[in-house]
Design a protein around this motif. Sequence first.
Motif, short mmCIF file in Angstrom:
data_model
loop_
_atom_site.label_atom_id
_atom_site.label_comp_id
_atom_site.label_asym_id
_atom_site.label_seq_id
_atom_site.Cartn_x
_atom_site.Cartn_y
_atom_site.Cartn_z
N THR A 1 0.83 -1.21 0.00
CA THR A 1 0.00 0.00 0.00
C THR A 1 0.86 1.26 0.00
N GLN A 2 2.09 1.12 0.49
CA GLN A 2 3.00 2.26 0.48
C GLN A 2 4.24 1.86 -0.29
N SER A 3 4.26 2.25 -1.55
CA SER A 3 5.41 1.94 -2.38
C SER A 3 5.49 2.96 -3.50
N CYS A 4 6.65 3.05 -4.07
CA CYS A 4 6.89 3.97 -5.17
C CYS A 4 7.65 3.22 -6.26
N CYS B 1 4.41 7.43 -6.52
CA CYS B 1 3.98 6.56 -5.43
C CYS B 1 2.53 6.15 -5.58
N THR B 2 2.26 4.89 -5.30
CA THR B 2 0.89 4.40 -5.33
C THR B 2 0.11 5.08 -4.22
N GLY B 3 -1.16 5.23 -4.44
CA GLY B 3 -2.01 5.85 -3.44
C GLY B 3 -1.92 7.37 -3.47
N SER B 4 -0.81 7.91 -2.98
CA SER B 4 -0.68 9.36 -2.88
C SER B 4 -0.47 10.03 -4.23
N ARG C 1 7.35 5.02 1.59
CA ARG C 1 6.69 6.24 1.17
C ARG C 1 7.73 7.21 0.60
#
Length: 137
Positions: free
Chosen positions: A30-33, A55-58, A107
Amino acid sequence: QVQLVDSGGGSVQAGGSLRLSCASSGYTATQSCMGWFRQAPGKEREEREGVALICTGSGSTYYADSVKGRFTISQDNTNSNNAVYLQMSDLKPEDTGMYYCAAVLLRMTDIQTLGVNAKTVTEFGYWGQGTQVTVSS
């Protein structure tokens, strides 16, 4: 098994464009780039330079100063396999090098704290096999 498959390199003249692609599989975070690092001719693996990350998500992004305004990174997370793309425009001879896709299980803030460098990727992520970009003047 984690796999990063990068493609899209080639040879162009200065001012030209290329689009790199990287498809990932085998990990969920869920927290990766993801993004690209480049290894200039004559440089060692440890000297790979971070070019662009997203980054995924953000959706947070990072660009090296040398590519800002010329390169654009984007991602496609609609499928179970994450994919990222790097649109490179107005290419310069100094952009020449082997471009390696990278996935970092951190992150963006953590990556920037540790350093956007090869050591961070090696310790906290994965590398693709690389694709060659050659820009002639």
